[in-house]
Design a protein around this motif. Structure first.
Motif, PDB file in Angstrom:
ATOM      1  N   THR A 137       0.834  -1.205   0.000  1.00  0.00           N
ATOM      2  CA  THR A 137       0.000   0.000   0.000  1.00  0.00           C
ATOM      3  C   THR A 137       0.865   1.251   0.000  1.00  0.00           C
ATOM      4  O   THR A 137       0.598   2.206  -0.734  1.00  0.00           O
ATOM      5  CB  THR A 137      -0.946  -0.009   1.224  1.00  0.00           C
ATOM      6  N   PHE A 138       1.929   1.243   0.804  1.00  0.00           N
ATOM      7  CA  PHE A 138       2.836   2.390   0.847  1.00  0.00           C
ATOM      8  C   PHE A 138       3.495   2.613  -0.507  1.00  0.00           C
ATOM      9  O   PHE A 138       3.590   3.747  -0.985  1.00  0.00           O
ATOM     10  CB  PHE A 138       3.897   2.197   1.931  1.00  0.00           C
ATOM     11  N   VAL A 139       3.954   1.553  -1.150  1.00  0.00           N
ATOM     12  CA  VAL A 139       4.593   1.685  -2.471  1.00  0.00           C
ATOM     13  C   VAL A 139       3.590   2.225  -3.485  1.00  0.00           C
ATOM     14  O   VAL A 139       3.921   3.100  -4.292  1.00  0.00           O
ATOM     15  CB  VAL A 139       5.223   0.358  -2.925  1.00  0.00           C
ATOM     16  N   LEU A 140       2.368   1.733  -3.456  1.00  0.00           N
ATOM     17  CA  LEU A 140       1.333   2.252  -4.360  1.00  0.00           C
ATOM     18  C   LEU A 140       1.108   3.745  -4.132  1.00  0.00           C
ATOM     19  O   LEU A 140       0.995   4.523  -5.085  1.00  0.00           O
ATOM     20  CB  LEU A 140       0.030   1.473  -4.184  1.00  0.00           C
ATOM     21  N   ASN A 141       1.060   4.150  -2.868  1.00  0.00           N
ATOM     22  CA  ASN A 141       0.884   5.574  -2.548  1.00  0.00           C
ATOM     23  C   ASN A 141       2.086   6.401  -2.979  1.00  0.00           C
ATOM     24  O   ASN A 141       1.938   7.506  -3.510  1.00  0.00           O
ATOM     25  CB  ASN A 141       0.627   5.764  -1.053  1.00  0.00           C
ATOM     26  N   ALA A 142       3.280   5.881  -2.739  1.00  0.00           N
ATOM     27  CA  ALA A 142       4.504   6.605  -3.104  1.00  0.00           C
ATOM     28  C   ALA A 142       4.608   6.782  -4.609  1.00  0.00           C
ATOM     29  O   ALA A 142       4.951   7.871  -5.094  1.00  0.00           O
ATOM     30  CB  ALA A 142       5.741   5.880  -2.564  1.00  0.00           C
ATOM     31  N   THR A 143       4.318   5.728  -5.355  1.00  0.00           N
ATOM     32  CA  THR A 143       4.410   5.836  -6.808  1.00  0.00           C
ATOM     33  C   THR A 143       3.329   6.766  -7.358  1.00  0.00           C
ATOM     34  O   THR A 143       3.604   7.559  -8.263  1.00  0.00           O
ATOM     35  CB  THR A 143       4.349   4.450  -7.482  1.00  0.00           C
ATOM     36  N   ALA A 144       2.116   6.711  -6.806  1.00  0.00           N
ATOM     37  CA  ALA A 144       1.060   7.632  -7.236  1.00  0.00           C
ATOM     38  C   ALA A 144       1.439   9.069  -6.929  1.00  0.00           C
ATOM     39  O   ALA A 144       1.179   9.985  -7.723  1.00  0.00           O
ATOM     40  CB  ALA A 144      -0.269   7.264  -6.562  1.00  0.00           C
ATOM     41  N   HIS A 145       2.052   9.279  -5.787  1.00  0.00           N
ATOM     42  CA  HIS A 145       2.500  10.609  -5.372  1.00  0.00           C
ATOM     43  C   HIS A 145       3.493  11.181  -6.389  1.00  0.00           C
ATOM     44  O   HIS A 145       3.371  12.323  -6.822  1.00  0.00           O
ATOM     45  CB  HIS A 145       3.150  10.498  -3.985  1.00  0.00           C
ATOM     46  N   VAL A 146       4.458  10.374  -6.770  1.00  0.00           N
ATOM     47  CA  VAL A 146       5.476  10.809  -7.736  1.00  0.00           C
ATOM     48  C   VAL A 146       4.853  11.018  -9.112  1.00  0.00           C
ATOM     49  O   VAL A 146       5.121  12.024  -9.779  1.00  0.00           O
ATOM     50  CB  VAL A 146       6.634   9.791  -7.798  1.00  0.00           C
ATOM     51  N   LYS A 147       4.020  10.087  -9.559  1.00  0.00           N
ATOM     52  CA  LYS A 147       3.390  10.208 -10.874  1.00  0.00           C
ATOM     53  C   LYS A 147       2.572  11.489 -10.994  1.00  0.00           C
ATOM     54  O   LYS A 147       2.514  12.096 -12.056  1.00  0.00           O
ATOM     55  CB  LYS A 147       2.467   9.008 -11.143  1.00  0.00           C
TER      56      LYS A 147
END
Length: 125
Positions: free
Chosen positions: A108-118
């Motif tokens: 979940t954290f990785v999904l949030n981090a990647t969405a944040h960057v995108k």
């Protein structure tokens, strides 16, 4: 730990075949599955993931943990959900031998981090 390497393959070859390599490869796969546009390389003697030519994540095998470096964790996870499950620093999630990374809070954290960057949001320290 620092590895004196020049390529991703050299980095992976330099890792000992133990739990750290296994976890690092799991995180690497998860990260690339979540964000295939990332370009993987070496920066600061560790794995580096770039988006639009900017380094956005780093991944490194330390002696007692795998470090996933994301910038400022509070900008990605303001309620510190990841901190309830993992040892975290200001910009690093420390993944120990017993932690699950393929599912659950870390995914979940990785999904949030990647969405944040995108989305172009600031995540720098």
């Amino acid at each position: 730990m620092q590895y004196d390497v020049n390529s991703v393959n050299d980095y992976l070859d330099a890792l000992e075949s133990d739990w750290r390599k296994e976890k690092l490869l799991q995180v690497r796969t998860l990260l690339m599955d979540c964000f295939p546009e990332l370009e993987e390389g070496i920066n600061y003697k560790m794995l580096c993931y770039r988006f639009n030519d900017e380094p956005v994540f780093h991944l490194n095998a330390q002696q007692k943990f795998i470090g996933f470096y994301v910038g400022d964790i509070e900008k990605i996870d303001p309620t510190n959900q990841i901190g309830e499950h993992f040892n975290v620093g200001k910009g690093c999630v420390r993944i120990s031998k017993t932690k699950q990374v393929v599912e659950g809070p870390f995914k979940t954290f990785v999904l949030n981090a990647t969405a944040h960057v995108k989305s172009g949001k600031d995540h720098s320290c």
